[in-house]
Design a protein around this motif. Structure first.
Motif, PDB file in Angstrom:
ATOM      1  N   TRP A  20      62.090  64.049  36.243  1.00 52.31           N
ATOM      2  CA  TRP A  20      63.271  64.372  35.444  1.00 52.31           C
ATOM      3  C   TRP A  20      63.729  65.789  35.827  1.00 52.31           C
ATOM      4  O   TRP A  20      62.890  66.696  35.911  1.00 52.31           O
ATOM      5  N   ASP A  48      57.554  58.753  39.202  1.00 53.19           N
ATOM      6  CA  ASP A  48      58.348  58.180  38.118  1.00 53.19           C
ATOM      7  C   ASP A  48      59.761  58.759  38.152  1.00 53.19           C
ATOM      8  O   ASP A  48      59.942  59.975  38.180  1.00 53.19           O
ATOM      9  N   SER A 140      59.572  51.314  27.733  1.00 58.03           N
ATOM     10  CA  SER A 140      59.347  52.736  27.482  1.00 58.03           C
ATOM     11  C   SER A 140      59.814  53.051  26.066  1.00 58.03           C
ATOM     12  O   SER A 140      60.792  52.468  25.583  1.00 58.03           O
ATOM     13  N   ASN A 141      59.103  53.964  25.416  1.00 56.25           N
ATOM     14  CA  ASN A 141      59.436  54.378  24.047  1.00 56.25           C
ATOM     15  C   ASN A 141      59.364  53.204  23.063  1.00 56.25           C
ATOM     16  O   ASN A 141      60.141  53.150  22.109  1.00 56.25           O
ATOM     17  N   GLN A 163      55.741  53.249  28.611  1.00 58.17           N
ATOM     18  CA  GLN A 163      55.776  54.690  28.886  1.00 58.17           C
ATOM     19  C   GLN A 163      56.211  55.417  27.611  1.00 58.17           C
ATOM     20  O   GLN A 163      57.291  55.142  27.085  1.00 58.17           O
ATOM     21  N   SER A 192      55.863  63.678  29.515  1.00 53.89           N
ATOM     22  CA  SER A 192      55.814  65.051  28.985  1.00 53.89           C
ATOM     23  C   SER A 192      54.381  65.457  28.616  1.00 53.89           C
ATOM     24  O   SER A 192      54.147  65.997  27.526  1.00 53.89           O
ATOM     25  N   LEU A 194      52.731  67.871  29.545  1.00 44.80           N
ATOM     26  CA  LEU A 194      52.622  69.329  29.413  1.00 44.80           C
ATOM     27  C   LEU A 194      53.498  69.840  28.266  1.00 44.80           C
ATOM     28  O   LEU A 194      53.775  71.036  28.170  1.00 44.80           O
ATOM     29  N   GLN A 196      56.551  69.544  28.043  1.00 43.66           N
ATOM     30  CA  GLN A 196      57.734  70.082  28.736  1.00 43.66           C
ATOM     31  C   GLN A 196      57.602  71.573  29.044  1.00 43.66           C
ATOM     32  O   GLN A 196      58.597  72.303  29.114  1.00 43.66           O
ATOM     33  N   ILE A 239      52.031  61.653  33.838  1.00 41.79           N
ATOM     34  CA  ILE A 239      53.046  61.913  34.873  1.00 41.79           C
ATOM     35  C   ILE A 239      53.754  63.260  34.674  1.00 41.79           C
ATOM     36  O   ILE A 239      54.960  63.303  34.397  1.00 41.79           O
ATOM     37  N   LYS A 241      55.767  66.647  35.476  1.00 41.80           N
ATOM     38  CA  LYS A 241      56.783  66.990  36.470  1.00 41.80           C
ATOM     39  C   LYS A 241      56.505  68.411  36.962  1.00 41.80           C
ATOM     40  O   LYS A 241      56.344  69.332  36.161  1.00 41.80           O
ATOM     41  N   GLY A 243      58.200  71.207  39.542  1.00 44.68           N
ATOM     42  CA  GLY A 243      59.383  71.491  40.358  1.00 44.68           C
ATOM     43  C   GLY A 243      59.073  72.417  41.518  1.00 44.68           C
ATOM     44  O   GLY A 243      59.982  72.826  42.237  1.00 44.68           O
ATOM     45  N   HIS A 247      53.220  74.765  41.076  1.00 44.12           N
ATOM     46  CA  HIS A 247      52.884  73.966  39.899  1.00 44.12           C
ATOM     47  C   HIS A 247      52.213  72.660  40.308  1.00 44.12           C
ATOM     48  O   HIS A 247      51.288  72.203  39.662  1.00 44.12           O
ATOM     49  N   ASN A 251      48.584  71.351  39.029  1.00 44.62           N
ATOM     50  CA  ASN A 251      48.438  70.093  38.292  1.00 44.62           C
ATOM     51  C   ASN A 251      47.480  69.142  38.999  1.00 44.62           C
ATOM     52  O   ASN A 251      46.665  68.468  38.370  1.00 44.62           O
TER      53      ASN A 251
END
Ligand code: NDP
Length: 283
Positions: A20, A48, A140-141, A163, A192, A194, A196, A239, A241, A243, A247, A251
């Protein structure tokens, strides 16, 4: 390496890569592509993405990162609920495949529930699977009640994944959803993990536990402890993210951290497991 196994027998590392917001910035593009490629180089396979992310820009960036390496990747994408009709789902899937530069997805998810009848979406996902455009499908959700509703639909027993938002600060799914999905051979994909990159990573208890763990590059970080915790849960694929390469490397090293029962008790004391049912949180 810890793995999770999908109902079709395919096993993947329990740590994958989210995307994302990837692809939104020209300045970061090279680092973002390098981060995903470093993931593949290190044996991580799950990427993902979703048609929603940057209106297709994330899928395009992922397509660039995996070019020439499709067989190393377990590729997940998602259809928006507003596109989840019979014709819309098929069109969205074809558009995602084009942006990703591939002929198949390993897992295709309904991003969240919308107004299209669930039967219509499930029926179409199963048709896409039969046509070879996707290997597996999922949701998902979806909270426990959504999963119960799903169960009543013909073919729903082939749902492979749910998910959901799941991290130390958001443990509501532990009340009943995680166990239910595990019993039904549905992999939980924790998004998410972490938090976010917010307050979770500044938590003093996470910092204390991090200091007790050594990694190849020195003491562990709170982010690594947060990830190690999600990965340690059974049937959970995490999962995060990243960038940047920095990082990503941090991870990736979380896969080698083994939390002790003492660590787990401290985390439970700080971020208690749920005592009653709460609606599934989502972003
Ligand atoms: P994450 O919990 O993965 O956090 C990402 C944030 O943490 C970014 O700001 C990132 O910064 C930062 N970060 C990454 N690694 C570190 C590190 N080692 N130390 C400090 N900060 C770090 O949040 P996401 O919401 O992105 O969730 C992960 C993925 O889950 C998404 O990318 C997406 O693929 C999926 N998702 C699915 C949803 C759904 O509805 N199904 C909803 C939300 C997410 P930087 O970018 O600078 O590395």
């Amino acid at each position: 390496m810890k793995t999770v196994t999908f109902r079709n027998g395919v096993s993947v590392p329990a740590l994958g890569m989210g995307s994302w917001n990837l692809g939104d910035s020209k300045a970061n593009r090279a680092d973002e592509v390098a981060s995903l490629r470093a993931g593949l180089d290190s044996g991580l396979s799950v990427i993902d993405t979703a048609e929603m992310y940057g209106s297709g820009r994330s899928e395009q960036l992922v397509g660039e990162a995996i070019a020439g390496r499709r067989d190393e990747v377990f590729l997940i994408s998602k259809v928006l609920p507003s596109h989840a009709s019979r014709s819309g789902t098929r069109q969205s899937c074809q558009d995602s495949l084009r942006r990703l530069g591939t002929d198949r997805l390993d897992l295709y998810l309904l991003h969240w529930r919308g107004s299209v009848p669930l039967e219509e979406t499930v029926d179409t996902l199963i048709a896409l699977q039969q046509d070879g455009l996707i290997r597996q499908w999922g949701v998902s959700n979806f909270d426990t009640e959504d999963m119960e509703e799903l169960d009543a639909i013909a073919g729903a027993e082939t749902c492979a994944a749910n998910q959901i938002l799941y991290n130390l600060e958001e443990r509501g799914a532990e009340f009943d959803l995680l166990a239910r999905d595990r019993e039904n051979d549905i992999v939980t994909i924790a998004y998410s993990p972490l938090g976010q990159g917010g307050d979770l990573l500044h938590d003093p208890v996470l910092a204390e536990i991090a200091r007790d763990h050594e990694t190849a590059s020195g003491p562990a970080t709170p982010a690594q402890i947060a990830l190690a915790w999600t990965i340690s849960r059974s049937n959970v694929l995490s999962i995060p993210k990243a960038g940047s390469l920095r990082h990503f490397r941090e991870n990736r090293a979380a896969l080698d951290i083994v939390l002790t029962s003492g660590d787990r008790d401290r985390l439970d004391a700080r971020f208690g497991p749920p005592r009653h049912k709460t609606p599934l949180a989502m972003i």
